[in-house]
Design a protein around this motif. Structure first.
Motif, PDB file in Angstrom:
ATOM      1  N   SER A  62       2.639  -9.727 108.262  1.00 41.85           N
ATOM      2  CA  SER A  62       1.449 -10.393 107.742  1.00 41.85           C
ATOM      3  C   SER A  62       0.147  -9.694 108.115  1.00 41.85           C
ATOM      4  O   SER A  62      -0.888  -9.932 107.485  1.00 41.85           O
ATOM      5  N   VAL A  63       0.188  -8.843 109.141  1.00 39.68           N
ATOM      6  CA  VAL A  63      -1.043  -8.164 109.588  1.00 39.68           C
ATOM      7  C   VAL A  63      -0.951  -6.654 109.474  1.00 39.68           C
ATOM      8  O   VAL A  63      -1.947  -5.953 109.708  1.00 39.68           O
ATOM      9  N   LEU A  64       0.214  -6.145 109.125  1.00 39.28           N
ATOM     10  CA  LEU A  64       0.408  -4.698 109.024  1.00 39.28           C
ATOM     11  C   LEU A  64      -0.573  -4.097 108.027  1.00 39.28           C
ATOM     12  O   LEU A  64      -0.706  -4.585 106.909  1.00 39.28           O
ATOM     13  N   GLY A  65      -1.272  -3.058 108.476  1.00 34.01           N
ATOM     14  CA  GLY A  65      -2.255  -2.400 107.629  1.00 34.01           C
ATOM     15  C   GLY A  65      -3.653  -2.977 107.745  1.00 34.01           C
ATOM     16  O   GLY A  65      -4.621  -2.371 107.268  1.00 34.01           O
ATOM     17  N   ARG A  66      -3.792  -4.134 108.380  1.00 33.43           N
ATOM     18  CA  ARG A  66      -5.111  -4.757 108.545  1.00 33.43           C
ATOM     19  C   ARG A  66      -5.530  -4.834 110.005  1.00 33.43           C
ATOM     20  O   ARG A  66      -6.717  -4.748 110.316  1.00 33.43           O
ATOM     21  N   PHE A  67      -4.563  -5.033 110.880  1.00 34.16           N
ATOM     22  CA  PHE A  67      -4.839  -5.151 112.312  1.00 34.16           C
ATOM     23  C   PHE A  67      -4.373  -3.882 113.021  1.00 34.16           C
ATOM     24  O   PHE A  67      -3.378  -3.262 112.631  1.00 34.16           O
ATOM     25  N   THR A  68      -5.091  -3.544 114.116  1.00 29.39           N
ATOM     26  CA  THR A  68      -4.718  -2.388 114.918  1.00 29.39           C
ATOM     27  C   THR A  68      -4.831  -2.729 116.393  1.00 29.39           C
ATOM     28  O   THR A  68      -5.885  -3.187 116.849  1.00 29.39           O
ATOM     29  N   ILE A  69      -3.751  -2.510 117.107  1.00 31.63           N
ATOM     30  CA  ILE A  69      -3.758  -2.751 118.544  1.00 31.63           C
ATOM     31  C   ILE A  69      -3.938  -1.422 119.265  1.00 31.63           C
ATOM     32  O   ILE A  69      -3.448  -0.380 118.816  1.00 31.63           O
ATOM     33  N   SER A  70      -4.653  -1.461 120.374  1.00 32.04           N
ATOM     34  CA  SER A  70      -4.826  -0.278 121.208  1.00 32.04           C
ATOM     35  C   SER A  70      -5.013  -0.732 122.646  1.00 32.04           C
ATOM     36  O   SER A  70      -5.251  -1.912 122.899  1.00 32.04           O
TER      37      SER A  70
END
Length: 123
Positions: A62-70
């Motif tokens: 649901s968040v792939l491509g919109r959210f980024t974790i670092s």
């Protein structure tokens, strides 16, 4: 491990927001980190996880491509950059940690939880 999440707020659909989670643990780099969220009236759900060194990540569809974790291990902090936000992203977001380097999607596999930060996306 104590986790302090911050950065939540009220935004409009399509906007961006960045969440931060500061950890108290000096051995922060030995913990897998992640984010879960819980929308009103719904069960808590997995959002994303990141490995000790940051080399592996796993996202919910649901968040792939919109959210980024670092993560910045020097600052004991993990970040969640959220772009193209949708009203259905509205939830309390929880930062989590576990000493195993396994990117689980199960709430039961994370032993440490932050207090949560509220993200509200208006349409």
């Amino acid at each position: 491990v104590q986790l302090q999440a911050s950065g939540g707020g009220l935004v409009q659909a399509g906007d961006s927001l960045r969440l931060s989670c500061a950890a108290s643990e000096r051995t922060f780099s030995s913990y897998a980190m992640g984010w879960f969220r819980q929308a009103p009236g719904k069960e808590r759900e997995f959002v994303v996880a990141i490995s000790w060194g940051g080399g592996r990540t796993y996202y919910a569809d649901s968040v792939l491509g919109r959210f980024t974790i670092s993560r910045d291990n020097a600052k004991n902090t993990v970040y969640l950059q959220m772009d193209s936000l949708k009203p259905e992203d509205t939830a309390v977001y929880y930062c989590v940690a576990d000493s195993r380097n396994y990117l689980s999607t199960d709430t039961r596999d994370y032993h440490y939880w932050g207090q949560g930060t509220l993200v509200t996306v208006s349409s």
